[in-house]
Design a protein around this motif. Sequence first.
Motif, PDB file in Angstrom:
ATOM      1  N   TRP A 110       0.609  -1.245   0.102  1.00 25.59           N
ATOM      2  CA  TRP A 110       0.001   0.024  -0.056  1.00 25.59           C
ATOM      3  C   TRP A 110       0.956   1.321  -0.090  1.00 25.59           C
ATOM      4  O   TRP A 110       0.688   2.262  -0.701  1.00 25.59           O
ATOM      5  CB  TRP A 110      -1.020  -0.073   1.375  1.00 25.59           C
ATOM      6  CG  TRP A 110      -1.669   1.203   1.623  1.00 25.59           C
ATOM      7  CD1 TRP A 110      -1.439   2.663   1.864  1.00 25.59           C
ATOM      8  CD2 TRP A 110      -3.036   1.225   1.203  1.00 25.59           C
ATOM      9  NE1 TRP A 110      -2.153   3.456   1.777  1.00 25.59           N
ATOM     10  CE2 TRP A 110      -3.272   2.691   1.401  1.00 25.59           C
ATOM     11  CE3 TRP A 110      -3.788   0.537   0.490  1.00 25.59           C
ATOM     12  CZ2 TRP A 110      -4.705   3.298   1.198  1.00 25.59           C
ATOM     13  CZ3 TRP A 110      -5.318   1.067   0.204  1.00 25.59           C
ATOM     14  CH2 TRP A 110      -5.737   2.370   0.610  1.00 25.59           C
ATOM     15  N   SER A 111       1.861   1.393   0.761  1.00 28.02           N
ATOM     16  CA  SER A 111       2.718   2.413   1.064  1.00 28.02           C
ATOM     17  C   SER A 111       3.403   2.571  -0.043  1.00 28.02           C
ATOM     18  O   SER A 111       3.799   3.697  -0.530  1.00 28.02           O
ATOM     19  CB  SER A 111       3.495   2.377   2.274  1.00 28.02           C
ATOM     20  OG  SER A 111       4.317   1.131   2.290  1.00 28.02           O
ATOM     21  N   GLU A 143       1.246   4.248  -2.631  1.00 27.08           N
ATOM     22  CA  GLU A 143       1.294   5.805  -2.413  1.00 27.08           C
ATOM     23  C   GLU A 143       2.539   6.443  -2.707  1.00 27.08           C
ATOM     24  O   GLU A 143       2.541   7.600  -3.407  1.00 27.08           O
ATOM     25  CB  GLU A 143       0.934   5.852  -0.927  1.00 27.08           C
ATOM     26  CG  GLU A 143      -0.465   5.573  -0.520  1.00 27.08           C
ATOM     27  CD  GLU A 143      -1.475   6.626  -1.022  1.00 27.08           C
ATOM     28  OE1 GLU A 143      -1.197   7.788  -1.063  1.00 27.08           O
ATOM     29  OE2 GLU A 143      -2.585   6.176  -1.311  1.00 27.08           O
ATOM     30  N   GLN A 157       2.630   7.053  -6.477  1.00 27.37           N
ATOM     31  CA  GLN A 157       1.732   8.056  -7.107  1.00 27.37           C
ATOM     32  C   GLN A 157       2.246   9.544  -6.725  1.00 27.37           C
ATOM     33  O   GLN A 157       2.397  10.421  -7.531  1.00 27.37           O
ATOM     34  CB  GLN A 157       0.258   7.761  -6.684  1.00 27.37           C
ATOM     35  CG  GLN A 157      -0.438   6.672  -6.999  1.00 27.37           C
ATOM     36  CD  GLN A 157      -1.876   6.725  -6.553  1.00 27.37           C
ATOM     37  OE1 GLN A 157      -2.699   7.318  -7.037  1.00 27.37           O
ATOM     38  NE2 GLN A 157      -2.001   5.628  -5.389  1.00 27.37           N
ATOM     39  N   ASN A 158       2.730   9.805  -5.579  1.00 23.59           N
ATOM     40  CA  ASN A 158       2.791  10.972  -4.996  1.00 23.59           C
ATOM     41  C   ASN A 158       4.391  11.401  -4.990  1.00 23.59           C
ATOM     42  O   ASN A 158       4.390  12.702  -5.131  1.00 23.59           O
ATOM     43  CB  ASN A 158       2.676  10.822  -3.342  1.00 23.59           C
ATOM     44  CG  ASN A 158       1.198  10.674  -3.221  1.00 23.59           C
ATOM     45  OD1 ASN A 158       0.306  10.734  -3.774  1.00 23.59           O
ATOM     46  ND2 ASN A 158       1.017  10.041  -1.982  1.00 23.59           N
ATOM     47  N   GLN A 204      -5.359   0.494  -5.266  1.00 21.50           N
ATOM     48  CA  GLN A 204      -4.145   1.024  -5.225  1.00 21.50           C
ATOM     49  C   GLN A 204      -3.441   0.894  -6.672  1.00 21.50           C
ATOM     50  O   GLN A 204      -3.052   1.751  -7.202  1.00 21.50           O
ATOM     51  CB  GLN A 204      -3.390   0.796  -3.986  1.00 21.50           C
ATOM     52  CG  GLN A 204      -3.546   1.535  -2.837  1.00 21.50           C
ATOM     53  CD  GLN A 204      -3.217   2.886  -2.909  1.00 21.50           C
ATOM     54  OE1 GLN A 204      -4.111   3.732  -3.187  1.00 21.50           O
ATOM     55  NE2 GLN A 204      -2.402   3.224  -1.838  1.00 21.50           N
ATOM     56  N   ALA A 219      -3.073   7.603   5.938  1.00 25.89           N
ATOM     57  CA  ALA A 219      -3.335   7.671   4.613  1.00 25.89           C
ATOM     58  C   ALA A 219      -4.783   8.311   4.159  1.00 25.89           C
ATOM     59  O   ALA A 219      -4.511   8.949   3.249  1.00 25.89           O
ATOM     60  CB  ALA A 219      -3.703   6.122   4.221  1.00 25.89           C
ATOM     61  N   GLN A 275      -3.661  12.113   3.969  1.00 20.31           N
ATOM     62  CA  GLN A 275      -2.827  12.132   2.878  1.00 20.31           C
ATOM     63  C   GLN A 275      -3.682  12.365   1.562  1.00 20.31           C
ATOM     64  O   GLN A 275      -3.612  13.285   0.745  1.00 20.31           O
ATOM     65  CB  GLN A 275      -1.920  11.294   2.549  1.00 20.31           C
ATOM     66  CG  GLN A 275      -0.839  11.113   3.574  1.00 20.31           C
ATOM     67  CD  GLN A 275       0.308  10.106   3.253  1.00 20.31           C
ATOM     68  OE1 GLN A 275       0.104   9.490   2.491  1.00 20.31           O
ATOM     69  NE2 GLN A 275       1.454  10.233   4.028  1.00 20.31           N
ATOM     70  N   GLN A 276      -4.860  11.484   1.540  1.00 15.32           N
ATOM     71  CA  GLN A 276      -5.753  11.490   0.569  1.00 15.32           C
ATOM     72  C   GLN A 276      -6.447  12.924   0.389  1.00 15.32           C
ATOM     73  O   GLN A 276      -6.683  13.412  -0.517  1.00 15.32           O
ATOM     74  CB  GLN A 276      -6.590  10.276   0.382  1.00 15.32           C
ATOM     75  CG  GLN A 276      -7.396   9.888  -0.884  1.00 15.32           C
ATOM     76  CD  GLN A 276      -6.623   9.906  -2.157  1.00 15.32           C
ATOM     77  OE1 GLN A 276      -5.405   9.153  -2.136  1.00 15.32           O
ATOM     78  NE2 GLN A 276      -6.716  10.422  -3.149  1.00 15.32           N
TER      79      GLN A 276
END
Length: 2025
Positions: free
Chosen positions: A207-208, A211, A214-215, A255, A1207, A1210-1211
Amino acid sequence: MELSSLVRKLGHELAEIRERSLKTLLFKLDHNLISYADLVHEKVLFLNLLEWFNFPVVPMKEEILNFVNILIKHPPAAQKMIGIGAVEFFSQLRPNVDPNLQAIIDGIVDGLFFLPSGLPSSSLSVCYQTRSQPSVDQPVLPQEELFTGYFCQDRSHLPQLEIPPKRTVVKCLKFSTFPWLTLTSTDRHVLSSNESSLRSNNQSLIWSTCELLQNVIMQDFPAEIFLQRPKIVQSLLSLLNLAFGGDGRHRLALQAVSCLQQLCIFLRSRLNFHRDPSFSSTEQGTASQNSSISYCQEARGRPRSRNPSPGSSSPRPSVIGRTVQRPRGDGQDWDAASSSGNSTQANANSRISLHSPLDVGHIDLPDAENEDTLELQMKQLSLPQFCVSILENAIPLLRTGSRRVTMEVLELLVEDMFLIGDAISVNVWEDDSLFALELKDKLLLVLGLLGETILYHKTNVSAEQPEVMLVHHRMAFISISLFTVRLLQILLPVEKASKVLQKSLLNALFLLSLDVSFSLEYPSIHESIAAYLEQMSTENYSIYKQASEAAYSIECTCSFMVEVHKKGDKNLSELVELADEALCSLPYHQHLPLLQECIHICSNIWKSAEANSLLQAEGQKVLLRLLSHPLLNIKAEAYHCCLEVVKDCLGIHNIAKPVSSICHGVHFLLHPKVLYEICTFGLQEDKNEVNSTAKAILMHLLKGRLVMAVLTWNKFIEALCPVIPVLQGYADTKDTLGNCILTLSETTSDKGEGILPRTTRLRAALRLLFSKKQLVRSIALKHLTFHLLNEEGANLKRPHLHGSVLSSILNLFIIERAIELKLDDKTESIFKAETVEKLYDILTSDAVDLVLRKSAAEQLAIILEDTKMHGIMKKLGAIEKILVYLNECIHVDGKLMESMVLPCVTLLRKLVYADPVVRLSLAQQSSLLLLLFRVSLIFQNDRAVLTETTVLLCLLLFDEVARTETWADGITGNDTGLPAFSLPVAVVRRYHLPVRITAHHVVSPNTVVVPLSSECLTMKPVSDMLKMAWNLSWYNGIENLLQLINYEKKAETFLDSLKLSSEDILILKITHTNYGLQDCLNSIIQAVSHRDVRAALTRLSFYILNDTLTLKCSSGSCGTTLKSFVWQKTINRFLQVLPASVEDEKLLVDVLRFLNKLLRDQRSSLESDHLKWILKSLLKNKSKSLLGLLVRPESQVRDEIDELQTAVRQQLDKELIRLFNTLLFCSMSVTDREALELAGSFRTELALKLLQCLRLTDAPHFYGLPSLERTLQGMVHVTALPDWSTYSAAAESVIICKKYLTGLLEVISSFYVEWGGNAMSFMGKGVTKSTVLCLLHLSHEMMAQAKDTDWISLWSLPYDNSEEQAASQLGLAWLVPLWVDRDPEVRFTALGIGSALSSLETGCIALAESCQNISGGLWGTVINILLDQSECSMVRREAAFILQNLLVIPVPTEDVKDCLWQGPCVHDEESGLSQTGKPALKALLHHCQFYEHVNQMVKHCYLGCYMFDLNSSKEGNLIIEKGGITDFDDSLNLWKAPSSQSQSSHSQSTSETMIRSASPSLGSVTELRAIVPRNSTSFIPETVVDRLMAQGQSDTTTTESPSPHDSPMSATLSKQCAVVTPALLSAVCSLLHNLLVVTPKDTAIAFQQAHLLTALSSLVSANLVERCILELKAPLGHPCHIEHVKAQVLLLLQYLSSVSRLLKSCLLVDSQLVIQDELLKPLLGNTFTILAISSKDGLDTELTSVLHEARVDFFNLLATLLWKTGQISFPSVTAALANRCTAIIDTICDCINLSTTYPALYTASLQFLSVLLNEEGRRQLQDKQSICQNPTIGFLLDHVEGCQASVTQLTALIIQVCERKSSKDVLKEVATNALLSLLAVSKNAQKCALEVDLIDSCIENMKHIHAQLNLDSLKPGKAQKKKGDDCWFRKVRQKITSLHALQLLSYQSWMLLAKASGHVLVFVSMHLWSLGSSPTCRVVPPARIFIFFFLGPFLSFRDNFFSGSLLFTTIFSFQSSKLLFTSSK
């Protein structure tokens, strides 16, 4: 060991490994462990076999050559060898090998030459079937790329053979692979680390990692990196399979979906980047030549083991190929060959065999330092492969049952679809290359999957499902269907649809075609579905068309019922038309009231005698169709309705009423066709319901004489007569109707009267003798007796009617054996006309014996078997003669003629049978009928005569009903052949006929064809379609249907099959967007839980997505509907109330996500009220608004321990930033004051919040990269807007800017400077790019807001942050590494900062000091960048702007040591001397060959919008005359031109400074001065901001520009020159202008030597600009295409403006530079062409503004040209103007109308007009008598048709301006000068001035000024002071101007002179005389004024009136005034 490993090792560096691999391979072949068939698809094998000979050590030469010789025996292998250039290779290799090997090579070459011409597809398919699932990391490389990689490597120590690469054009691709980007070891480590994390078993880690991807990672790395190194993509694709798993694994799939969606978006951005000419570069060095745009070789791959073991599966995601799991010890682990082939079976399994990263352990990574670029390039994914892989792996997720998964996967697929449109061509279906075949297989598989998915969601809508699932399935069904159709539209042209025969897709399209609600909501999509269905399946399309016709008929039914019940007058014509259309669907809905209304309408139409006959015919057609309907109940109802009407009209109850008015209601039945239908088909209907009703109708009519009006009865008898033959078939003595029928032939009185006319009665009586009922025949005999007895001359005719004769009549015509009538109608006749004529003469001659005449008659009877002879006989009068003979025979004395009867009757029968006209004529002759009856009686014992006579009577008596064309529309007689005698079946059955004939009308000719068969109606989709169509039509639309409160009760009258179920109504509610949106909003308002809101938001997202798929983004259903709803109420609480829990935050994320989607699609059309409401909500309570969420208290931050909470937040931050960015963009379009104030406050408040978010001093969060990336992206958006820092009450703008500068410099210091300028690494590139862009925006904001402060020094960067070293500064040196960064966008932006800073003198000095340690200093660095031919245009343009700004500061002419600004410094290493100032500048320009480089730039300028075309269709493409360059195409967006609101009228630079002329009238270069204009901060449009933010950078080492021989999309560029754009040349023109000012002489010489001005001025054709503007005015293409055309026009106009300004400066320096013919004539043509373009009608504000700016420059150039070189250039200007004179005058009129809004344009146009007309006046004075070869300006203005009206309009406009403007207004003086010049030249202008009373205006003006001057002179002590006052002089000048105008008006015009004469001139002139005598007066001496302006025109006439007292009085008055003034003095 795998086969692929052996193949790869054949190319190993170590000879031992190569040799061992070859031996192993040969051993396996010898022992049949593998076969040659397994090897033919190994592409790397063939390359390695050839490269075997390129190594220094070449062992086993003979073995390798023999191996090749055997291998090429297989055609696929031979084909591949030829494809990679094996023939050329071996031809060059042959001389270098031993003679024994040469023979083997010869055999190989011969074998290659014997390759079959075409490779059968079957062999390919067989080979493909043997292969297992392919792997994603096996790319498809173009043949060119592979060849370059293998045989053109830099192996200096190896002997090389140059083999020319051969291209194989693959038609199926638009774009294949991106230019290769090399990575540093750090970058490779980052990617490897993330890829390992994605394969972890730890869900949290995966998951991380997603993230982080993407980020951060995807923000830093160019998107193509992930295709070139596809392991991360493969892992993400494998994660998609987790969507079906439990334990929260579906979140990982989501994700992965998000990552892939973002990658698709960035790939489109990168594709856009590579297509942009402005960023195209050809820098050499590390460039890899593997870029592929439209070329790709068929990809082959190695064969697989047919039974792979479980251990052979790859630990990595696998889509197209796989790699070996076991690391090997030979130094080349992780090797894999290129493999992209696949079979259908492999495709089908590709999704199943993907392994989840959670299921495998961690695998050791390869050594990243020893990267094999060639191997990596072979493993990369091409763009088509990536797109298809997403389709293959994502489409199965659409069946998960999760709304969110379906939604997000669809959003991914939509982005992927856009990429597919750019990557894959529609030619994929025809391309027979191996790659195309494989791609086609995969696409077919994908389309099949989509079809199955659509069917899955369609079939799952049932009553058993809960409503939530029904909603989900329907929403998914709609969106997936829309996506499928859009994908088809992109990939599959309709005309090629027959090649795609996927059963599931076909079934899905068929279902969609029958979905009524879908078709109504998405009509354009439905049209496409129908078009595809027509091509794919004729059967299904036929059913669809029939169902559509039935549905349309249903719609007509309902419309008819609505219209017929409306009150008031009705449109009967429309009603009948609707009724006719409605009949088709009657069997389905069986709405019987329709029949009743139809019949009543028909009755009403026929009531009136004056009714429209056409309308009556149409109504009758409807009636007949009802009476003949194939469904019994409908037919019965129709008859019943008719009977009711008849009863109502003819009933006994009507006795007391006026007869005529009532009985007219049955007129609609009183027509032969209607009665024929009733008698022929109604009476014989088997079912009693119909025939009994038909009998009743006829009975009422037959017995209704007493209740009918005479007109009605006569009408009935008239209509009945043609039908009597049919009706009499029902005659019967035992039946009521039969008896009525028998009475028709009865004579009721001795006078011969009866119901029917006499002849008709006779025919009826004779006809009854053919009845099958003897009683009927006996009655017929009685009826016939009257006619026989009352026949004329009956006593002289045989036989006498005694009992014995009459007794035999009953059975007279009952012939036992019926004969067959048949004549010969051959095309050619065997008889001659002469023969017929001779025989006829014998027949008719009285002199010939009777026996001979009989013989002649018998012969003629035989001859008449030939119908060709009938015409001759009729012309000879045979019929009349035959009748004469027959009459003689029945005469009492006619016994002798009996022998003639048989041949004569036979002749007559044949003539009557063959000719319907003759038959009709004879049938109405009662004498003939009685004649034939008597003949029958006489010869009743002669069977032959009796038969012929009976047949003849039959033909005559049944003639009416034998004509089929009479009874049905659209049937005409057979003109070609013999018309067959045919009777209705009803007649044939009910009469005893003597002939055997064909019967017609077995069924009614009026019967309606039911569109749908019963089989079709039983199909549920069809019945559902008709059911839905009925309800929608009945209730007049979905809205009315859905508003029904109690549907079940209202639908009780419908058939059960027509009633909607609850599921049907739910489907309607969901499909109808308006209702669905309203329902969602209501659900949110009424929601009681987070779940309810989330479900409604998901549905809303579906609707927005559907709009996107149907291309209705800005004007679509969602936007329109939401604008009409009070949707603020729905969203309000989420904007006003902050979240209080994690669940609230999660919900707020969903709300913001929806709002972002909505605003993104509606941002170009968002209403101001909605925007203001949102902004007010955000600014209302700042601390508790969404703005406050950006900066959370530290306590909240420390509490974020929970990963989920972190999370979510952050979203939430991500969605907030997106929302704010969108609002910033929307705020740019507002215009009202309140909205502007709100938008400004929001910008500043957001800027302050973002500044807090940087939190640079908070160590724990310093490296919060995702947060930092988001914050900087928000800053980019907010700082891009002008005045963003000025709306804060708490802080000054300058303070905010300083804080921003401090924070941004710290970021750039931390992420770039302290890392040593990481120019080659992509790490941190996202932060760097955003930061640099913010700094660029900030520089302009500080320029605008910090005008009085020294802000340049703030930009200096210290060495570190310690206070001790604060004094030691880096200065601006931190910018220099950014100028040479790897990313051209970073280089461009950083140079933009430099150009912004250098716009100030302090900035130039600071930059120069910071570059002292660089070789060449600032000047050398910037010039190197500008002249770097491998650099992209955008970067070079900014370098040009910096140079331009550096030249603004005066450069010393000599070497001055103590000068602060010394300009460039040049050092000669040999002599040790240094130069500064202008000498250094000259030396520098000479050294770098500056002007030669500029000339090269012009030659290589590329005028196209894009570097390559992604669209196969070239619609709208414009081809430049120069080099055939494609100007623009229908592709993605380009760098748009800057906003027209820029304060700088010429520059689109980040900060351009151009040395300009202070006044266009100045004449020398010494009068030029430097000015530094201020530029708007909004210089970068939103699209560019977006693209600069869209992450992924280009390697500076991109590929070479393709040559024109390679691709049609490139200009003719040398290999060393990058693309040069018009934008770059615009900047170069400004630079040349400044050089011309600084060093005029040297620059002018350089211009002449390089012919630079000619090249610049002729580069862009005005015709190109004109065509583009015409296209913009009448846009036909896609909106995106129009935007591209607009961008192109803006760039071209700005370039032309720059050239115009440069040429104007050249004129001021040296006019000889411009007036050369090769430059001047084309320049003038171009200039006037563009000036003639109308700025009205269809051009937006931005384009109009740029066009106005260009006009200003063009007018100034022309004016300067005429001022400086009038005598030389005036003829050329006149000739050029002549072609467009009217248009130019109209343009000047437009410019005058802009005097208030655009004074510069107004002034420039009128100045040009004045100068032009002054030159014309000078020419007239100098050359008055000569005749010019070209038309003069005066001739154009006064005599050219079309110009006269324009001149009149121009004159009137200028006069209006002069009268309207104040005397103090400078613009009035410009207009006055133009008016005077115009009056001096044009008679039309003088005439117009007279018409608008200019003379009176001038005189009144002079009176007014005269009075003012008198008043001033009477004031003591102030008179002399006033005379010296400017106001006084201005008034005097106005009087003189008025006199001048009067002089021009009166010149050569006595009419105007008479009007101007008046004594007021005397007093005005006297006052001027006195004023002119003043020594301080600067006015022209009044005596001259008076003589030339006023007396001159008077003296030019010899009229007595003017030579009398007035002239004397005037002169005397002047003299007196002079004496008086002298004495007073």
